[in-house]
Design a protein around this motif. Structure first.
Motif, PDB file in Angstrom:
ATOM      1  N   GLY A  76       0.832  -1.207   0.000  1.00  0.00           N
ATOM      2  CA  GLY A  76       0.000   0.000   0.000  1.00  0.00           C
ATOM      3  C   GLY A  76       0.861   1.249   0.000  1.00  0.00           C
ATOM      4  O   GLY A  76       1.931   1.277  -0.609  1.00  0.00           O
ATOM      5  N   ASP A  77       0.402   2.199   0.730  1.00  0.00           N
ATOM      6  CA  ASP A  77       1.076   3.475   0.796  1.00  0.00           C
ATOM      7  C   ASP A  77       2.426   3.333   1.517  1.00  0.00           C
ATOM      8  O   ASP A  77       2.459   2.939   2.669  1.00  0.00           O
ATOM      9  N   VAL A  78       3.516   3.646   0.844  1.00  0.00           N
ATOM     10  CA  VAL A  78       4.822   3.542   1.504  1.00  0.00           C
ATOM     11  C   VAL A  78       5.335   4.942   1.792  1.00  0.00           C
ATOM     12  O   VAL A  78       5.392   5.777   0.894  1.00  0.00           O
ATOM     13  N   LYS A  79       5.671   5.202   3.048  1.00  0.00           N
ATOM     14  CA  LYS A  79       6.131   6.554   3.401  1.00  0.00           C
ATOM     15  C   LYS A  79       7.466   6.483   4.104  1.00  0.00           C
ATOM     16  O   LYS A  79       7.713   5.558   4.876  1.00  0.00           O
ATOM     17  N   LEU A  80       8.276   7.494   3.861  1.00  0.00           N
ATOM     18  CA  LEU A  80       9.553   7.583   4.568  1.00  0.00           C
ATOM     19  C   LEU A  80       9.333   8.322   5.883  1.00  0.00           C
ATOM     20  O   LEU A  80       8.729   9.383   5.907  1.00  0.00           O
ATOM     21  N   ASN A  81       9.852   7.733   6.969  1.00  0.00           N
ATOM     22  CA  ASN A  81       9.872   8.455   8.243  1.00  0.00           C
ATOM     23  C   ASN A  81      11.346   8.643   8.607  1.00  0.00           C
ATOM     24  O   ASN A  81      11.957   7.790   9.266  1.00  0.00           O
ATOM     25  N   LEU A  82      11.901   9.749   8.109  1.00  0.00           N
ATOM     26  CA  LEU A  82      13.348   9.974   8.235  1.00  0.00           C
ATOM     27  C   LEU A  82      13.782  10.037   9.694  1.00  0.00           C
ATOM     28  O   LEU A  82      14.841   9.532  10.065  1.00  0.00           O
ATOM     29  N   GLU A  83      12.928  10.654  10.515  1.00  0.00           N
ATOM     30  CA  GLU A  83      13.271  10.784  11.929  1.00  0.00           C
ATOM     31  C   GLU A  83      13.459   9.403  12.574  1.00  0.00           C
ATOM     32  O   GLU A  83      14.428   9.162  13.303  1.00  0.00           O
ATOM     33  N   ASN A  84      12.558   8.487  12.238  1.00  0.00           N
ATOM     34  CA  ASN A  84      12.668   7.147  12.819  1.00  0.00           C
ATOM     35  C   ASN A  84      13.826   6.357  12.214  1.00  0.00           C
ATOM     36  O   ASN A  84      14.439   5.528  12.884  1.00  0.00           O
ATOM     37  N   MET A  85      14.119   6.638  10.928  1.00  0.00           N
ATOM     38  CA  MET A  85      15.268   5.965  10.315  1.00  0.00           C
ATOM     39  C   MET A  85      16.558   6.390  11.023  1.00  0.00           C
ATOM     40  O   MET A  85      17.459   5.603  11.266  1.00  0.00           O
ATOM     41  N   MET A  86      16.609   7.684  11.387  1.00  0.00           N
ATOM     42  CA  MET A  86      17.773   8.194  12.121  1.00  0.00           C
ATOM     43  C   MET A  86      17.817   7.606  13.538  1.00  0.00           C
ATOM     44  O   MET A  86      18.877   7.324  14.069  1.00  0.00           O
ATOM     45  N   LYS A  87      16.635   7.414  14.125  1.00  0.00           N
ATOM     46  CA  LYS A  87      16.594   6.836  15.482  1.00  0.00           C
ATOM     47  C   LYS A  87      17.124   5.397  15.460  1.00  0.00           C
ATOM     48  O   LYS A  87      17.844   4.974  16.364  1.00  0.00           O
ATOM     49  N   ALA A  88      16.730   4.665  14.423  1.00  0.00           N
ATOM     50  CA  ALA A  88      17.207   3.275  14.305  1.00  0.00           C
ATOM     51  C   ALA A  88      18.733   3.263  14.220  1.00  0.00           C
ATOM     52  O   ALA A  88      19.409   2.436  14.831  1.00  0.00           O
ATOM     53  N   LYS A  89      19.274   4.237  13.485  1.00  0.00           N
ATOM     54  CA  LYS A  89      20.727   4.371  13.357  1.00  0.00           C
ATOM     55  C   LYS A  89      21.354   4.640  14.721  1.00  0.00           C
ATOM     56  O   LYS A  89      22.336   3.996  15.119  1.00  0.00           O
ATOM     57  N   GLU A  90      20.736   5.566  15.461  1.00  0.00           N
ATOM     58  CA  GLU A  90      21.302   5.923  16.783  1.00  0.00           C
ATOM     59  C   GLU A  90      21.253   4.745  17.753  1.00  0.00           C
ATOM     60  O   GLU A  90      22.180   4.532  18.536  1.00  0.00           O
ATOM     61  N   THR A  91      20.178   3.977  17.675  1.00  0.00           N
ATOM     62  CA  THR A  91      20.066   2.810  18.562  1.00  0.00           C
ATOM     63  C   THR A  91      21.226   1.837  18.300  1.00  0.00           C
ATOM     64  O   THR A  91      21.852   1.320  19.230  1.00  0.00           O
ATOM     65  N   SER A  92      21.526   1.600  17.019  1.00  0.00           N
ATOM     66  CA  SER A  92      22.633   0.680  16.694  1.00  0.00           C
ATOM     67  C   SER A  92      23.943   1.228  17.230  1.00  0.00           C
ATOM     68  O   SER A  92      24.736   0.510  17.844  1.00  0.00           O
ATOM     69  N   VAL A  93      24.182   2.531  16.994  1.00  0.00           N
ATOM     70  CA  VAL A  93      25.446   3.144  17.415  1.00  0.00           C
ATOM     71  C   VAL A  93      25.587   3.070  18.941  1.00  0.00           C
ATOM     72  O   VAL A  93      26.615   2.619  19.461  1.00  0.00           O
ATOM     73  N   ASN A  94      24.533   3.475  19.670  1.00  0.00           N
ATOM     74  CA  ASN A  94      24.621   3.504  21.136  1.00  0.00           C
ATOM     75  C   ASN A  94      24.884   2.127  21.719  1.00  0.00           C
ATOM     76  O   ASN A  94      25.711   1.969  22.617  1.00  0.00           O
ATOM     77  N   GLY A  95      24.194   1.131  21.183  1.00  0.00           N
ATOM     78  CA  GLY A  95      24.375  -0.231  21.685  1.00  0.00           C
ATOM     79  C   GLY A  95      25.817  -0.668  21.526  1.00  0.00           C
ATOM     80  O   GLY A  95      26.421  -1.241  22.439  1.00  0.00           O
ATOM     81  N   LEU A  96      26.383  -0.365  20.378  1.00  0.00           N
ATOM     82  CA  LEU A  96      27.743  -0.852  20.104  1.00  0.00           C
ATOM     83  C   LEU A  96      28.804  -0.093  20.895  1.00  0.00           C
ATOM     84  O   LEU A  96      29.762  -0.688  21.379  1.00  0.00           O
ATOM     85  N   THR A  97      28.635   1.238  21.060  1.00  0.00           N
ATOM     86  CA  THR A  97      29.654   1.977  21.817  1.00  0.00           C
ATOM     87  C   THR A  97      29.614   1.569  23.300  1.00  0.00           C
ATOM     88  O   THR A  97      30.651   1.434  23.939  1.00  0.00           O
ATOM     89  N   LYS A  98      28.413   1.334  23.819  1.00  0.00           N
ATOM     90  CA  LYS A  98      28.301   0.869  25.220  1.00  0.00           C
ATOM     91  C   LYS A  98      28.976  -0.487  25.382  1.00  0.00           C
ATOM     92  O   LYS A  98      29.586  -0.781  26.412  1.00  0.00           O
ATOM     93  N   GLY A  99      28.859  -1.299  24.342  1.00  0.00           N
ATOM     94  CA  GLY A  99      29.486  -2.633  24.367  1.00  0.00           C
ATOM     95  C   GLY A  99      30.986  -2.522  24.583  1.00  0.00           C
ATOM     96  O   GLY A  99      31.582  -3.338  25.288  1.00  0.00           O
TER      97      GLY A  99
END
Ligand code: FAD
Ligand code: NAI
Length: 469
Positions: A76-99
């Motif tokens: 159906g309707d596909v929309k970009l949610n750039l803010e959430n795409m950036m959040k997903a990026k930050e989650t990956s980065v934070n998890g790995l640096t804490k590691g």
């Protein structure tokens, strides 16, 4: 740290080179300590990891938009949610640096957050992130301060309108027009991200081919064609003369590299991606008489020692390719030199991967390098369009190419453009490390149906004939 206490080892820089060396030092029983804010350096914070998060998710978005109908999936309707795409990026980065902080604790690495400068040959003064100062003495010191983007003369980097890769992983909206100066790895990876998300992307490259240093010319042509089909535009053999970033729209005057027609390009965002340079400013190298070469690299011997033998250097701020896995190998080797007097990195078997879609990956030498060295070689290729798995996946652009010694059949280089090339190159790297011949690969069973069969068949094509092509 108590200022008077002398450590076995002080490491300046918590990037891949520095943090790996610190963990390895802890494992070997050295008392190591480390400097500055977030661990993981360029790679984890603003490089490898955030760029791959955006590459992966922008690819998924692009595929859902353009490549589902022919697979029997109606969306159906596909929309970009750039803010959430950036959040997903930050989650990956934070998890790995804490590691990494966890691994430091586990390996008894003391971590000092601050900016370091040499006070004398054994003392490092630290401006602490949380305020105040301290200093620490090291019997041995490792410099691992990394690199920074090379600026383009005349353009002011504000990371919004005129950006480096750091701005390119954090834009708040999709630009209408993006011009990328430099068609190397950063230009093509970050250009791909924003092109997939809807920007009109033009890459201006000084040389006659894209991909940056090391990419085989045939591979470069192939990926350029595929990226072109995806919508990216390329201006090769083109020089940017000057830029004007005084208004909202940035203007770039460009001309053919060999002289000729001039034109002005306009963009709402300009990505400067013309290479990176070693970062050693503020380190107080003058205080201890250490010099850099004409490219800003700290000069070392084969055991990573500067002319002050207790000070060693690894990673982007010295010689070799600016790659995270190269920095990591050096992080281990430098500690082995310190504790055991031996260490080893095979610089001829460091793979390179460009994470576009399809990916490009290579290891060893390319055709131009072999020709220049006067080496007699033979080559064999196999296209993914003849590989059953790639065809079934409807993802069959590209090929695998082997270059081997004409007489001995020893593998000299492997070049891949195609789906999962970055994973596949591990087999090529192992082959190079073990001094394998193409026949060794061709006579090794590879599971069916896998992309890896294209690897085997390209090897077979080098000493004989492929079965499926
Ligand atoms: P850095 O990671 O730069 O770390 C140096 C650290 O030292 C930093 O944390 C810095 O803050 C600190 N430092 C500097 N000066 C001081 C000081 N005076 N006191 C205290 N600390 C200091 N490589 C890959 O292999 N694969 C990839 O996919 C990849 N993607 C990339 C994408 C982008 C956008 C960029 C920019 C780079 C990418 N790279 C990739 C390259 C990779 O990031 C570098 O090769 C790697 O980070 C080098 O590690 P390093 O430890 O030498 O330096
Ligand atoms: P690069 O060296 O890969 O490419 C720079 C490109 O810019 C070259 O093709 C060069 O010819 C061109 N160029 C230079 N000056 C120019 C000018 N004035 N006008 C037009 N073109 C010009 O450098 P890039 O892309 O900035 O990346 C820096 C480094 O970061 C890489 O070499 C690599 O070591 C690392 N990196 C690695 C990644 C990976 O492993 N996947 C991803 C991103 C970065």
């Amino acid at each position: 740290a108590t200022p008077s206490e002398e450590k076995d080892l002080v490491i300046i820089g918590g990037g891949v080179a520095g943090y790996v060396a610190a963990i390895k030092a802890g494992q070997e029983g050295l008392k190591a300590c480390q400097k500055r804010g977030a661990l993981g350096g360029t790679c984890l914070n603003v490089g490898c990891i955030p760029s791959k998060s955006l590459l992966n998710n922008s690819h998924l978005y692009h595929q859902i938009l353009h490549d589902t109908k022919n697979r029997g999936i109606d969306v159906g309707d596909v929309k970009l949610n750039l803010e959430n795409m950036m959040k997903a990026k930050e989650t990956s980065v934070n998890g790995l640096t804490k590691g990494i902080e966890f691994l430091f604790k586990k390996n008894n690495v003391e971590y000092i957050k601050g900016t370091a400068a040499f006070a004398d040959e054994h003392t490092v003064a630290v401006n602490l992130v949380d305020g105040g100062e301290t200093s620490v003495r090291g019997k041995n010191i490792i410099i691992a301060t990394g690199s920074e983007a090379t600026p383009f003369p005349g353009l002011t980097i504000d990371e919004e309108k005129v950006i480096t890769s750091t701005g390119a992983i954090a834009l708040k909206k999709v630009p209408k027009k993006m011009v990328v100066i430099g068609g190397g790895i950063i230009g093509l990876e970050m250009g791909s991200v924003w092109s997939r998300l809807g920007a009109e992307v033009t890459v201006v490259e000084f040389l006659g081919q894209i991909g940056g240093p090391g990419m085989d010319a045939e591979v470069s042509k192939n990926i350029q064609k595929t990226l072109g089909k995806q919508g990216m535009k390329f201006m090769l053999n083109t020089k940017v003369l000057k830029g004007d970033d005084s208004a909202e729209i940035v203007k770039l005057d460009v001309e053919a590299a060999k002289g000729g027609k001039q034109q002005t390009l306009e963009a709402d965002v300009v990505l400067v991606a013309i290479g990176r340079r070693p970062y050693t400013s503020g380190l107080g190298l003058d205080n201890i008489g250490l010099e850099t070469d004409n490219k800003g690299r700290l000069v070392i011997d084969s055991e990573y020692r500067t002319k002050l033998p207790h000070i060693r250097v690894i990673g982007d701020c010295t010689f070799g390719p600016m790659l995270a896995h190269k920095a990591e190998e050096e992080g281990v080797a430098v500690i082995e030199f310190l504790t055991k007097n031996y260490g080893h990195v095979n610089y001829n078997a460091i793979p390179s991967v460009m994470y576009t879609h399809p990916e490009v990956a290579w290891v060893g030498q390319n055709e131009a390098e072999l020709k220049e060295a006067g080496v007699k070689y033979k080559s064999g290729s196999f296209p993914f369009s003849a590989n059953s798995r790639a065809k079934t996946n409807q993802d069959a652009d590209g090929f695998v190419k082997f270059l081997a010694d004409a007489e001995t059949d020893r593998i000299l280089g492997v070049h891949i453009v195609g789906p999962n090339a970055g994973e596949m190159i591990a087999e090529g790297t192992l082959a190079l490390e073990y001094g394998a011949s193409t026949e060794d690969i061709g006579r090794t069973s590879h599971a069916h149906p896998t992309l890896a069969e294209a690897f085997k068949e390209a090897a077979m094509a080098t000493y004989g004939k492929a079965i499926h092509y």
